[in-house]
Scaffold this motif. Structure first.
Motif, PDB file in Angstrom:
ATOM      1  N   ALA A  49     -10.915  -4.843   2.090  1.00 56.71           N
ATOM      2  CA  ALA A  49     -10.074  -5.700   1.244  1.00 56.71           C
ATOM      3  C   ALA A  49     -10.462  -5.551  -0.222  1.00 56.71           C
ATOM      4  O   ALA A  49      -9.595  -5.469  -1.103  1.00 56.71           O
ATOM      5  N   TYR A  50     -11.779  -5.502  -0.487  1.00 62.11           N
ATOM      6  CA  TYR A  50     -12.243  -5.293  -1.863  1.00 62.11           C
ATOM      7  C   TYR A  50     -11.742  -3.951  -2.392  1.00 62.11           C
ATOM      8  O   TYR A  50     -11.380  -3.834  -3.570  1.00 62.11           O
ATOM      9  N   VAL A  53      -8.087  -4.282  -3.387  1.00 61.98           N
ATOM     10  CA  VAL A  53      -7.974  -5.026  -4.646  1.00 61.98           C
ATOM     11  C   VAL A  53      -8.432  -4.169  -5.813  1.00 61.98           C
ATOM     12  O   VAL A  53      -7.800  -4.140  -6.879  1.00 61.98           O
ATOM     13  N   SER A  56      -5.882  -1.569  -6.741  1.00 63.50           N
ATOM     14  CA  SER A  56      -4.755  -2.203  -7.420  1.00 63.50           C
ATOM     15  C   SER A  56      -5.092  -2.523  -8.865  1.00 63.50           C
ATOM     16  O   SER A  56      -4.300  -2.283  -9.779  1.00 63.50           O
ATOM     17  N   LEU A  57      -6.309  -3.049  -9.103  1.00 68.08           N
ATOM     18  CA  LEU A  57      -6.737  -3.391 -10.461  1.00 68.08           C
ATOM     19  C   LEU A  57      -6.897  -2.159 -11.345  1.00 68.08           C
ATOM     20  O   LEU A  57      -6.703  -2.227 -12.562  1.00 68.08           O
ATOM     21  N   PRO A  66       1.053  -5.189  -7.130  1.00 71.00           N
ATOM     22  CA  PRO A  66      -0.170  -5.997  -7.005  1.00 71.00           C
ATOM     23  C   PRO A  66       0.102  -7.429  -6.571  1.00 71.00           C
ATOM     24  O   PRO A  66      -0.621  -7.986  -5.748  1.00 71.00           O
ATOM     25  N   GLN A  69       1.010  -7.410  -2.951  1.00 72.27           N
ATOM     26  CA  GLN A  69      -0.193  -7.096  -2.179  1.00 72.27           C
ATOM     27  C   GLN A  69      -1.042  -8.348  -1.981  1.00 72.27           C
ATOM     28  O   GLN A  69      -1.567  -8.600  -0.891  1.00 72.27           O
ATOM     29  N   ALA A  70      -1.176  -9.149  -3.052  1.00 68.86           N
ATOM     30  CA  ALA A  70      -1.964 -10.374  -2.971  1.00 68.86           C
ATOM     31  C   ALA A  70      -1.364 -11.342  -1.957  1.00 68.86           C
ATOM     32  O   ALA A  70      -2.080 -11.971  -1.162  1.00 68.86           O
ATOM     33  N   PHE A  73      -1.910 -10.033   1.535  1.00 67.64           N
ATOM     34  CA  PHE A  73      -3.299 -10.265   1.946  1.00 67.64           C
ATOM     35  C   PHE A  73      -3.487 -11.719   2.366  1.00 67.64           C
ATOM     36  O   PHE A  73      -4.154 -12.011   3.376  1.00 67.64           O
ATOM     37  N   GLU A 122      -1.249   0.168   2.555  1.00 62.94           N
ATOM     38  CA  GLU A 122      -0.971   0.234   1.120  1.00 62.94           C
ATOM     39  C   GLU A 122      -1.297   1.588   0.499  1.00 62.94           C
ATOM     40  O   GLU A 122      -0.581   2.069  -0.377  1.00 62.94           O
TER      41      GLU A 122
END
Length: 208
Positions: A49-50, A53, A56-57, A66, A69-70, A73, A122
């Motif tokens: 998961a990290y 993220v 995406s960042l 993004p 995606q959030a 999640f 993703e």
């Protein structure tokens, strides 16, 4: 695959024992490996998961934006937590060490495979190594749970199945949820799922 894993876990758990593998595997492991203490699996389950993220960042384009995606999640986490928690309560399987009756399925394994599947959905099309890395980490978590004598093999098999299933359900229901629940709301409204103490529901956030 989720159904096969969940079915394999259910049929091999020592309460059903259609295939008696849990006790045999545990005895084999105890002969060659003493239970050890580590908390690395507590953090490792969140690594996929990290990674999603972080990608995406960093601006790496995934299947969804993004923001979506959030939300996916959040929905995945909610479904995974609800499915795993309720299965634990319904099955009431004793852990290998006999310290509790919430062994089936493994929550750590379920969370890890759920996050790995999300990373795969993703970013798997951008590079197969994202998928390989995510599933490798999830498999490592499952292995540690058995090696630490916290779970039976059947628990982690079922946990993997529940994790994969929860992510697939999230991706299936998300478009419908957004279309139906946001209908009639302001354009900048966001629907967020939640699950707490056995209660599931949705909250609506309006960005002014």
């Amino acid at each position: 695959m989720p159904v096969l894993l969940l079915g394999a876990g259910a049929l091999t758990t020592h309460r059903v024992a259609l295939v008696e593998s849990d006790e045999e595997l545990r005895e084999e492991l105890r002969e060659h490996l003493q239970p050890f203490r580590t908390s690395v699996d507590d953090q490792l389950r969140h690594v996929p998961a990290y990674a999603a993220v972080g990608l995406s960042l960093m601006g790496v384009t995934g299947t969804h934006s993004p923001g979506n995606q959030a939300l996916l999640f959040a929905l995945t986490y909610t479904l995974n937590n609800a499915l795993t928690s309720n299965l634990k309560r319904l099955t009431h399987v004793e852990r290998p060490q006999g310290n509790s009756f919430d062994s089936f399925p493994s929550q750590h394994t379920s969370a890890a495979f759920s996050a790995a599947r999300l990373l795969d959905r993703e970013y798997g099309e951008r590079s197969v190594w994202y998928s390989v890395g995510g599933y490798a980490v999830a498999t490592g978590v499952a292995t540690l749970r058995v090696a630490k004598d916290n779970h039976w093999c059947s628990d982690v098999l079922a946990g993997a199945g529940v994790g994969l299933l929860s992510t697939e359900l999230a991706y299936w229901v998300y478009p419908y949820m957004q279309r139906v629940l946001v209908k009639g709301l302001p354009n900048r409204a966001v629907v967020l799922p939640y699950y707490q103490s056995g209660t599931a529901g949705f909250s609506v956030v309006v960005i002014l």
